[in-house]
Design an enzyme around this catalytic site. Structure first.
Site, PDB file in Angstrom:
ATOM      1  N   TYR A  99       0.740  -1.339  -0.056  1.00  0.00           N
ATOM      2  CA  TYR A  99       0.050  -0.100  -0.091  1.00  0.00           C
ATOM      3  C   TYR A  99       0.888   1.257  -0.031  1.00  0.00           C
ATOM      4  O   TYR A  99       1.472   1.589   1.057  1.00  0.00           O
ATOM      5  CB  TYR A  99      -1.066  -0.061   1.268  1.00  0.00           C
ATOM      6  CG  TYR A  99      -2.140  -0.982   1.233  1.00  0.00           C
ATOM      7  CD1 TYR A  99      -3.501  -0.554   0.629  1.00  0.00           C
ATOM      8  CD2 TYR A  99      -1.993  -2.446   1.391  1.00  0.00           C
ATOM      9  CE1 TYR A  99      -4.184  -1.491   0.764  1.00  0.00           C
ATOM     10  CE2 TYR A  99      -2.885  -3.242   1.354  1.00  0.00           C
ATOM     11  CZ  TYR A  99      -4.062  -2.920   1.055  1.00  0.00           C
ATOM     12  OH  TYR A  99      -5.130  -3.655   0.744  1.00  0.00           O
ATOM     13  N   CYS A 100       1.149   1.876  -1.089  1.00  0.00           N
ATOM     14  CA  CYS A 100       1.845   3.043  -1.358  1.00  0.00           C
ATOM     15  C   CYS A 100       0.645   4.538  -1.111  1.00  0.00           C
ATOM     16  O   CYS A 100       0.000   4.675  -1.914  1.00  0.00           O
ATOM     17  CB  CYS A 100       2.382   3.117  -2.816  1.00  0.00           C
ATOM     18  SG  CYS A 100       3.367   4.315  -3.167  1.00  0.00           S
TER      19      CYS A 100
END
Length: 145
Positions: A115-116
């Site tokens: 999850y960026c």
């Protein structure tokens, strides 16, 4: 209900553009990219709980990276084909804030997801302030580690 201008004044221009217009902060500029204190990350707009420091890792991508949200129901995924790319956009469930994107190149031992997330979309609540900030119910996640 808070107007868009009131929201912009409360969270700032960058956070407003990121959360409300799906902007992206520049890589390696966000306050949480190289930040690993114990605590939780909440939506800067609504305060809803999103991520834990237990699931944060240094991916080298220039933005905070997490292997998973605290609970998967706290975020929603959306197809994103902007900028000529095919990606999965991540939004907060309650406020619908744009947070960033999720990719399939995360640590295999942690489920394989990355999850960026834009720092500007997040507010960090330190572990020792969680109770007074109204997040006491989440203290237990740190007992499992």
């Amino acid at each position: 209900m808070e107007s868009k201008e009131e929201l912009r004044q409360r969270i700032g221009d960058l956070a407003f553009e990121v959360t409300q217009h799906a902007a992206t902060e520049r890589a390696f500029t966000g306050q949480y990219d190289d930040f690993f204190e114990k605590g939780i990350y909440v939506d800067v707009v609504s305060g809803e709980v999103l991520f834990s420091s237990l699931d944060k890792f240094n991916s080298g991508c220039g933005w905070p990276a997490f292997s998973k949200p605290i609970q998967h129901r706290m975020v929603t995924n959306h197809h994103d084909s902007s900028h000529g790319m095919r990606r999965v956009e991540v939004k907060s469930r309650e406020a619908g804030s744009h947070l960033g994107h999720v990719f399939n190149d995360g640590p295999k031992e942690a489920g394989g997801l990355r999850y960026c997330i834009n720092s500007a979309a997040l507010k960090f609540i330190p572990y020792d302030q969680m109770e007074q900030e109204g997040y006491a119910e989440w203290l237990g996640i740190f007992d499992k580690s």
